[in-house]
Enzyme design. Structure first.
Site, short mmCIF file in Angstrom:
data_model
loop_
_atom_site.label_atom_id
_atom_site.label_comp_id
_atom_site.label_asym_id
_atom_site.label_seq_id
_atom_site.Cartn_x
_atom_site.Cartn_y
_atom_site.Cartn_z
NE ARG A 227 1.40 -12.79 -25.62
CZ ARG A 227 2.60 -13.15 -25.13
NH1 ARG A 227 3.70 -12.59 -25.61
NH2 ARG A 227 2.70 -14.07 -24.20
CG HIS B 250 5.17 -17.56 -28.10
ND1 HIS B 250 4.26 -17.51 -27.06
CD2 HIS B 250 6.01 -16.49 -27.91
CE1 HIS B 250 4.53 -16.48 -26.29
NE2 HIS B 250 5.59 -15.84 -26.77
NE ARG C 282 8.41 -16.63 -21.13
CZ ARG C 282 8.17 -15.97 -22.26
NH1 ARG C 282 6.95 -15.97 -22.76
NH2 ARG C 282 9.14 -15.33 -22.88
CG ASP D 108 11.59 -14.35 -32.32
OD1 ASP D 108 11.72 -13.41 -31.50
OD2 ASP D 108 11.50 -15.54 -31.98
CB CYS E 160 7.09 -11.95 -30.46
SG CYS E 160 8.73 -12.72 -30.48
CD GLN F 115 3.82 -12.38 -29.40
OE1 GLN F 115 4.26 -12.23 -28.25
NE2 GLN F 115 3.25 -11.39 -30.07
#
Length: 315
Positions: free
Chosen positions: A296, A129, A102, A225, A268, A132
């Site tokens: 996830r 991402h 990450r 988001d 998310c 996700q």
């Protein structure tokens, strides 16, 4: 050996994405049915950015697959500063079965993949991402059925990693993906072009609009988001508030009412109630964010299992 990595959403073909989602649903139903990391084998999980769901899901998932998660604090490791990305990768790949990272620039994880001898998984970069989005697609599939032909609307910052991954991931699934965003916050042209090319082969479509109502109308799933992504904190004052560029894109009950009556809402997380989404929406009956957060775990297990299987099959 032909290695398989997941650096961006379209590193999977449409058929492979479907297979990963099938595997994720199977693992949710029977969490310990896949022991591909038995030994235990070690998976290095590096974090240069803050994390909760990613670390929780990967650490839990690796353990459930029979492995051991080696969590590395990027602030201590200083990958690319204290040691080059190439040297860090050469050290890691001799001792681990896979690497999860990450980080910030997409160029960093691409460089790692060049030197890796094990699968590398993008756990978030500034551009993408993918883990996700697989969890999001899994969640939509659970609540709305087959993905092909469904409409996914994303509203907010169209230039961030979630918008990019929704474009690619939803196009791969044969969905109609709409991004509602101000004209100054458009997706990267090259990513938009890739999404449109994919959609042309899967029966999906891509629409970019500055009208949030047009984006959401009739949608089967509505996603947003936060408006200030990690690394953009200095822009917080310009992005937030009633005078900010994203204010018309906040997911209120009024905006959500333009979607299909049985539409689901995704985020998310972390979420900021009263900013990009109203509490009445994220805490309301159409919200599936807690299923999404749990998924996830299952999606990331499926990704690791798939990449290890494919890489070993080609060895």
């Amino acid at each position: 050996m032909t290695l398989r990595h997941l650096l961006a959403d379209d590193d999977l073909s449409p058929a492979e994405q479907g297979a990963v989602l099938d595997r994720a649903l199977a693992l949710k139903a029977d969490p310990f049915s896949d022991r591909c990391l038995a030994g235990p084998q070690v998976v290095a999980v590096l974090f240069d950015k803050p994390t909760l769901r990613t670390q929780l899901a990967f650490a839990t998932g690796i353990a459930q697959l029979g492995g051991h998660p080696l969590v590395v604090d990027g602030n201590l490791a200083q990958v690319g500063v204290r040691e080059s990305i190439a040297d860090v990768t050469r050290v890691l790949t001799r001792q681990v079965a896979a690497i999860v990272w990450r980080t910030f620039g997409q160029d960093r994880i691409v460089e790692m993949s060049r030197y890796a001898t094990v699968p590398v998984v993008n756990a978030l970069t500034d551009d993408y991402h993918p883990c996700q989005i697989l969890a999001d697609l899994m969640t939509i599939r659970e609540h709305r059925g087959d993905l092909a032909g469904l409409t996914l609307a994303y509203v907010g910052d169209g230039a961030n990693n979630m918008a990019h991954s929704y474009l690619l991931g939803a196009a791969l699934a044969g969905m109609h993906v709409r991004v509602g965003t101000p004209s100054a916050y458009q997706p990267k042209p090259e990513i938009l072009a890739r999404a449109r090319a994919i959609a042309a082969t899967t029966g999906g479509s891509v629409l970019i609009t500055d009208d949030p109502v047009a984006a959401v109308t009739g949608a089967d799933a509505v996603a947003t988001d936060r408006w200030v992504s990690m690394g953009q904190e200095a822009e917080s004052g310009d992005r937030k508030g009633e005078a900010g560029p994203f204010a018309p894109y906040a997911v209120s009950p009024e905006l959500m009412a333009h979607a299909a009556a049985d539409a689901v809402f995704l985020h998310c997380l972390p979420a900021y109630r009263g900013c990009e989404v109203d509490a009445a929406v994220i805490d309301g009956p159409q919200s599936v964010v807690w299923d999404e957060a749990e998924n996830r775990l299952h999606a990331q297990k499926a990704v690791l299992s798939f990449l290890l299987e494919q890489s070993r099959a080609d060895s």
